[in-house]
Design an enzyme around this catalytic site. Structure first.
Site, PDB file in Angstrom:
ATOM      1  N   HIS A 217      -7.656 -10.422  12.601  1.00  0.00           N
ATOM      2  CA  HIS A 217      -7.804 -11.461  11.576  1.00  0.00           C
ATOM      3  C   HIS A 217      -9.257 -11.541  11.144  1.00  0.00           C
ATOM      4  O   HIS A 217      -9.566 -11.647   9.971  1.00  0.00           O
ATOM      5  CB  HIS A 217      -7.417 -12.835  12.129  1.00  0.00           C
ATOM      6  CG  HIS A 217      -6.021 -12.897  12.635  1.00  0.00           C
ATOM      7  ND1 HIS A 217      -4.977 -12.351  11.952  1.00  0.00           N
ATOM      8  CD2 HIS A 217      -5.500 -13.442  13.751  1.00  0.00           C
ATOM      9  CE1 HIS A 217      -3.872 -12.561  12.629  1.00  0.00           C
ATOM     10  NE2 HIS A 217      -4.161 -13.222  13.731  1.00  0.00           N
ATOM     11  N   GLU A 459       8.127   9.496   1.892  1.00  0.00           N
ATOM     12  CA  GLU A 459       7.287   9.665   3.086  1.00  0.00           C
ATOM     13  C   GLU A 459       8.016  10.433   4.190  1.00  0.00           C
ATOM     14  O   GLU A 459       7.546  10.522   5.319  1.00  0.00           O
ATOM     15  CB  GLU A 459       6.767   8.314   3.596  1.00  0.00           C
ATOM     16  CG  GLU A 459       7.776   7.198   3.661  1.00  0.00           C
ATOM     17  CD  GLU A 459       7.162   5.852   4.025  1.00  0.00           C
ATOM     18  OE1 GLU A 459       5.983   5.781   4.389  1.00  0.00           O
ATOM     19  OE2 GLU A 459       7.906   4.847   3.958  1.00  0.00           O
ATOM     20  N   ASP A 483       2.822   8.791   6.505  1.00  0.00           N
ATOM     21  CA  ASP A 483       4.040   9.184   7.196  1.00  0.00           C
ATOM     22  C   ASP A 483       4.499  10.580   6.797  1.00  0.00           C
ATOM     23  O   ASP A 483       5.036  11.310   7.622  1.00  0.00           O
ATOM     24  CB  ASP A 483       5.159   8.166   6.927  1.00  0.00           C
ATOM     25  CG  ASP A 483       5.059   6.992   7.885  1.00  0.00           C
ATOM     26  OD1 ASP A 483       4.797   7.219   9.078  1.00  0.00           O
ATOM     27  OD2 ASP A 483       5.221   5.844   7.435  1.00  0.00           O
ATOM     28  N   CYS A 530      -0.021   6.216  -2.074  1.00  0.00           N
ATOM     29  CA  CYS A 530      -0.572   4.980  -1.507  1.00  0.00           C
ATOM     30  C   CYS A 530      -0.974   5.167  -0.044  1.00  0.00           C
ATOM     31  O   CYS A 530      -1.354   4.215   0.613  1.00  0.00           O
ATOM     32  CB  CYS A 530       0.427   3.832  -1.655  1.00  0.00           C
ATOM     33  SG  CYS A 530       1.963   4.118  -0.782  1.00  0.00           S
TER      34      CYS A 530
HETATM   35  C1  PEP Z   1       2.286   5.754   4.337  1.00  0.00           C
HETATM   36  O1  PEP Z   1       3.112   6.088   5.187  1.00  0.00           O
HETATM   37  O2  PEP Z   1       1.515   6.547   3.779  1.00  0.00           O
HETATM   38  C2  PEP Z   1       2.181   4.341   3.924  1.00  0.00           C
HETATM   39  C3  PEP Z   1       1.417   3.975   2.919  1.00  0.00           C
HETATM   40  O3  PEP Z   1       2.865   3.433   4.642  1.00  0.00           O
HETATM   41  P1  PEP Z   1       2.355   2.861   6.052  1.00  0.00           P
HETATM   42  O4  PEP Z   1       0.987   3.424   6.308  1.00  0.00           O
HETATM   43  O5  PEP Z   1       2.385   1.397   5.947  1.00  0.00           O
HETATM   44  O6  PEP Z   1       3.401   3.415   6.978  1.00  0.00           O
HETATM   45 MG    MG Z   2       4.692   4.715   5.772  1.00  0.00          MG
END
Ligand code: PEP
Ligand code: MG
Length: 605
Positions: A217, A459, A483, A530
């Site tokens: 946090h 992913e 992922d 992302c």
């Molecule tokens: C990813 O897998 O790239 C992703 C953005 O999701 P997270 O990191 O939350 O699994």
């Molecule tokens: Mg992910």
């Protein structure tokens, strides 16, 4: 937690600065986890967070009821104090602080802690302080065995609350405003959210804690308030004294105790240099991102807590590309209600307007377990009941979240993103549930955006290979490279022993990326990355060549990313990508990128 590529070394970036780092003497320099960027130069203020000295004594059978009464009284007082702090901060609309404090209030009633303490008082005939300490030690051990950072944070929450109860039992709690000298760097074992909100931000230069990490946090709050911070510096409170001169480098995680004059000058110059560059970057951050040859790409932010919204806006994000809503579920003892979620989503979408907010439905399960749901033990948690798989089983929880999202969609541009789709049937099932929820809202005459875009995270390799089919049934796609790399290279993203296999630039990954983007373009839908891969300047040299419509990243990286991309050429990036796709190894791709980067003036490598 997530495997993140180390940030490009700031000293390299500063090689154009006139500052030269003097050789740092051993014994005065320490290393921690940089959790909030910036350089702080000041004096240490030791923040006593916990009390080690408290009475331990045996009690008789007769004394048990009064001891339990004394404990319950301390619980009530603690609950009331936390409520008062929460009320104060609510005025300033700190919704997330407020929720954390709400969780802490609930913990004062939590059976795990309070029941165990009362049992110990009764069974072991010991005083309340001692029993609480014993109950806490046991819980701490349980929590520290959990690998996931977010979940471990729950252990810290319990510790913060226990410390408050303990101080109330001993009568040592002092919630009165403290006095700080100008340019204080707070040094503490840990800082609870209630401690952090009480800090006078105007005169605090930096924060330094023994425990915690990037998702603590305190780290999130420090980043939101733009205070440099370093966490995870074991035993630092025993090495630093009140008033000691101190420098903390929140880019590199470096701490210098008793800096020499030269070191002070160096860091002052460095800070000045950063401030100027940051100032310049922020000035240009709001403008769009267009390459030298006219290709434009949207830069959006990844968000975990609404606390980050001011930073997201000030750093020029053109919307939220990934809102990881599981934080909402992981940080409280009870699942957030539809109304609570609705308020949070509404506030987010309104604050970001006119840009879009992409809400990812909860990516829970695997190593991110909820205490309020059944244990989902599995030998291979990353391959188990997580994300959409979990939501399709726990339909009630999924529908609650969808209702909240849909209701919020009338307040701005919202998009729904479904995580970890592996086969197309999962997408269809999820869309059917979304349709059911929509119908229900229509029946009840509750307004929402009927055309809310629905997208999938790509992913998992099977989804990447079937991207064509998926693209035909969604409005957008977002590539979760964290992922995708984990599942393609069969490398646990949290396991340091196999970290050498975590290779974003592996030709296998590049060819999957190309396939996904090609599928999206054929269907004329938006496609973004992302995962952390979108955060790495060196990778822009080929990612741009893919023809993505968006990159979503940590908000503080956006101004620099925009500046770098504006110097690049889309056509050159497509050529580099083609060459990279012919490589056989990650090392070859990396060499190629470094050579290309060397040709670009001021490229940060
Ligand atoms: C990813 O897998 O790239 C992703 C953005 O999701 P997270 O990191 O939350 O699994
Ligand atoms: Mg992910």
């Amino acid at each position: 937690m997530k495997t993140k590529k180390k940030k490009i070394l700031t000293e390299k970036r500063l090689s154009k600065s006139t500052a030269i780092l003097p050789v740092l003497s051993k014994g005065r320099t320490f290393k921690g986890i940089p959790v909030s960027p910036g350089i702080a130069i000041g004096t240490a203020h030791i923040f006593e967070q916990s009390i080690d000295q408290f009475p331990r004594y045996w009690i008789s059978d007769r004394e048990i009821p009064s001891e339990i009464r004394r404990f319950k009284q301390a619980l009530n007082i603690s609950h009331h104090q936390l409520f008062q702090i929460q009320r104060k901060i609510c005025k300033f609309e700190r919704a997330d602080h407020s929720r954390i404090l709400e969780t802490h209030q609930m913990l004062t009633k939590d059976e795990m802690l309070t029941g165990a303490t009362m049992d110990l008082i009764q069974q072991e005939h010991i005083n309340a302080e001692w029993a609480l300490d014993k109950a806490l030690s046991k819980l701490k051990t349980n929590f520290s065995n959990i690998k996931n950072d977010l979940f471990r944070e729950r252990g810290f929450d319990i510790e913060h609350v226990s410390q408050r109860i303990l101080k109330n039992l001993v009568g040592k709690l002092d919630d009165s405003p403290k006095t700080y000298k100008n340019q204080s760097i707070i040094v503490s074992h840990d800082l609870s959210p209630s401690d952090t909100v009480a800090l006078p931000k105007e005169i605090i230069e930096g924060l330094l804690t023994e425990i915690g990490g990037k998702t603590s946090h305190v780290a999130i709050i420090a980043r939101a308030l733009e205070i440099p911070a370093i966490a995870g510096v074991t035993n630092i409170t025993s090495m630093i004294k009140e008033g000691d001169p101190l420098i903390i480098d929140g880019y590199e995680g470096k701490i210098i105790l008793h800096p020499t004059k030269k070191e002070q000058e160096y860091y002052k110059e460095l800070r000045q240099d950063f401030v100027q560059k940051e100032h310049q970057l922020l000035k240009e951050a709001k403008a769009p991102t267009i390459t030298r040859d006219g290709y434009s790409i949207r830069l959006t932010a990844n968000m975990e807590l609404t606390e980050e919204i001011p930073t997201i806006k000030s750093h020029g994000a053109e919307g939220i590309g990934l809102y990881r809503t599981e934080m909402l579920f992981l940080k409280s003892e009870q699942l957030p209600t539809e109304e609570e979620q609705f308020q949070i989503y509404k506030k987010t979408v309104q604050s970001l307007s006119p840009y879009a907010t992409t809400i990812r439905t909860i990516d829970i399960g695997g190593d991110k377990l909820l205490s309020s749901t059944d244990s989902l033990d599995s030998l291979n948690p990353a391959l188990g009941l997580r994300a959409i798989r979990f939501c399709l089983r726990e339909k009630g929880l999924f529908k609650t979240q969808l209702r909240a999202i849909l209701r919020a969609s009338q307040y701005g541009k919202l998009k729904i993103l479904l995580p970890m789709i592996t086969i197309i049937e999962e997408l269809r099932q999820a869309k059917k549930i979304i349709d059911d929820v929509k119908e229900d809202l229509i029946d009840k005459k509750i307004p929402f955006d009927k055309k809310i875009p629905i997208g999938v995270m790509i992913e998992v390799p099977s989804a990447a290979l079937m991207a064509d089919a998926l693209a035909a049934e969604v409005d957008f796609m977002s590539i979760g490279t964290n992922d995708l790399i984990q599942y393609t290279l069969a490398v646990d993203r949290t396991n340091e022993h196999v970290a050498y296999l975590y290779q974003p630039l592996n030709p296998s990954i590049l060819s999957l990326l190309k396939r996904i983007v090609y599928a999206a373009k054929k269907m004329e839908i938006d496609v973004s990355i992302c995962g952390e891969m979108a955060n790495e300047p060196l990778y822009f040299l080929i990612l741009l060549g893919l023809g993505l419509t968006e990159l979503s990243m940590n908000p503080v990286s956006i101004p620099r990313a925009k500046q770098i991309i504006r110097q690049l050429s889309f056509h050159k990036a497509t050529e580099t990508l083609d060459r990279a796709l012919l490589c056989k190894t990650t090392a070859e791709v990396e060499t190629l990128l470094r050579k290309e980067a060397a040709k670009i003036p001021n490229f940060p490598i």
